[in-house]
Design a protein around this motif. Structure first.
Motif, PDB file in Angstrom:
ATOM      1  N   THR A  23     -17.395 122.248   8.481  1.00  0.00           N
ATOM      2  CA  THR A  23     -17.289 120.857   8.014  1.00  0.00           C
ATOM      3  C   THR A  23     -15.885 120.547   7.516  1.00  0.00           C
ATOM      4  O   THR A  23     -15.370 119.450   7.742  1.00  0.00           O
ATOM      5  CB  THR A  23     -18.328 120.534   6.919  1.00  0.00           C
ATOM      6  N   ALA A  24     -15.242 121.510   6.857  1.00  0.00           N
ATOM      7  CA  ALA A  24     -13.865 121.284   6.387  1.00  0.00           C
ATOM      8  C   ALA A  24     -12.921 121.127   7.578  1.00  0.00           C
ATOM      9  O   ALA A  24     -12.094 120.207   7.608  1.00  0.00           O
ATOM     10  CB  ALA A  24     -13.417 122.433   5.487  1.00  0.00           C
ATOM     11  N   ARG A  25     -13.034 121.986   8.554  1.00  0.00           N
ATOM     12  CA  ARG A  25     -12.161 121.898   9.737  1.00  0.00           C
ATOM     13  C   ARG A  25     -12.404 120.605  10.509  1.00  0.00           C
ATOM     14  O   ARG A  25     -11.471 120.018  11.048  1.00  0.00           O
ATOM     15  CB  ARG A  25     -12.376 123.099  10.641  1.00  0.00           C
ATOM     16  N   GLY A  27     -13.038 117.806   9.319  1.00  0.00           N
ATOM     17  CA  GLY A  27     -12.421 116.696   8.600  1.00  0.00           C
ATOM     18  C   GLY A  27     -10.914 116.616   8.759  1.00  0.00           C
ATOM     19  O   GLY A  27     -10.285 115.657   8.306  1.00  0.00           O
ATOM     20  N   LEU A  28     -10.316 117.611   9.400  1.00  0.00           N
ATOM     21  CA  LEU A  28      -8.858 117.610   9.598  1.00  0.00           C
ATOM     22  C   LEU A  28      -8.468 116.759  10.796  1.00  0.00           C
ATOM     23  O   LEU A  28      -9.236 116.615  11.749  1.00  0.00           O
ATOM     24  CB  LEU A  28      -8.354 119.041   9.811  1.00  0.00           C
ATOM     25  N   ASP A  32      -2.433 116.044   9.952  1.00  0.00           N
ATOM     26  CA  ASP A  32      -2.435 116.874   8.756  1.00  0.00           C
ATOM     27  C   ASP A  32      -1.466 118.050   8.863  1.00  0.00           C
ATOM     28  O   ASP A  32      -1.112 118.644   7.856  1.00  0.00           O
ATOM     29  CB  ASP A  32      -3.844 117.409   8.462  1.00  0.00           C
ATOM     30  N   CYS A  69      -6.724 117.979   0.609  1.00  0.00           N
ATOM     31  CA  CYS A  69      -7.941 118.332  -0.153  1.00  0.00           C
ATOM     32  C   CYS A  69      -8.597 117.093  -0.739  1.00  0.00           C
ATOM     33  O   CYS A  69      -9.811 116.918  -0.635  1.00  0.00           O
ATOM     34  CB  CYS A  69      -7.599 119.284  -1.291  1.00  0.00           C
ATOM     35  N   ARG A  71      -8.356 114.046   0.242  1.00  0.00           N
ATOM     36  CA  ARG A  71      -8.933 113.233   1.318  1.00  0.00           C
ATOM     37  C   ARG A  71     -10.235 113.844   1.820  1.00  0.00           C
ATOM     38  O   ARG A  71     -11.226 113.138   2.060  1.00  0.00           O
ATOM     39  CB  ARG A  71      -7.933 113.080   2.472  1.00  0.00           C
ATOM     40  N   LEU A  72     -10.279 115.180   1.999  1.00  0.00           N
ATOM     41  CA  LEU A  72     -11.507 115.843   2.441  1.00  0.00           C
ATOM     42  C   LEU A  72     -12.627 115.666   1.425  1.00  0.00           C
ATOM     43  O   LEU A  72     -13.789 115.473   1.790  1.00  0.00           O
ATOM     44  CB  LEU A  72     -11.251 117.333   2.692  1.00  0.00           C
ATOM     45  N   SER A  77     -16.143 115.733   3.417  1.00  0.00           N
ATOM     46  CA  SER A  77     -16.035 116.868   4.335  1.00  0.00           C
ATOM     47  C   SER A  77     -16.137 118.178   3.562  1.00  0.00           C
ATOM     48  O   SER A  77     -16.230 119.243   4.161  1.00  0.00           O
ATOM     49  CB  SER A  77     -14.700 116.827   5.087  1.00  0.00           C
ATOM     50  N   LEU A  78     -16.103 118.080   2.243  1.00  0.00           N
ATOM     51  CA  LEU A  78     -16.302 119.213   1.342  1.00  0.00           C
ATOM     52  C   LEU A  78     -17.444 118.855   0.410  1.00  0.00           C
ATOM     53  O   LEU A  78     -17.733 117.677   0.214  1.00  0.00           O
ATOM     54  CB  LEU A  78     -15.031 119.463   0.506  1.00  0.00           C
TER      55      LEU A  78
END
Length: 101
Positions: A23-25, A27-28, A32, A69, A71-72, A77-78
């Motif tokens: 999920t974190a990836r 959101g990139l 970025d 971070c 923004r995520l 996304s986090l």
């Protein structure tokens, strides 16, 4: 390229999810300038994101990792979390001495 660590703590009752890396990836974005993102869960509440960033300076890399971070977190996304700190990890002296010997 710089490695920057962002340490976070989830806001209860949220815990570090098992699919956090994906999920974190997801959101990139290409803008970025993140070449690689590593996720290191430390406990059910703490985790570290390791950003390998393309940047012109160490200070810019740290500021950029913090803004990514935030923004995520805003985009969910986090997991719901508080950003504890952002910075370049320090290398222990014995390891540095071995590398330069």
């Amino acid at each position: 390229m710089y490695l920057v660590h962002a340490r976070l703590r989830t806001v209860p009752p949220a815990e570090v999810p098992c699919d956090l890396r994906e999920t974190a990836r997801a959101g990139l974005s290409p803008g970025d300038r993140v070449e690689h993102l590593a996720v290191h869960p430390q406990s059910t509440e703490h985790f570290t994101l390791g950003f390998y960033l393309l940047s012109d300076s160490l200070e810019d890399a740290e500021r950029h990792a913090e803004s990514v971070c935030r923004r995520l977190l805003a985009a969910r996304s986090l997991p719901a979390a508080r950003l504890l700190d952002v910075g370049v990890p320090l290398m222990p002296m014995p390891l540095l001495e071995r590398r330069t010997a």
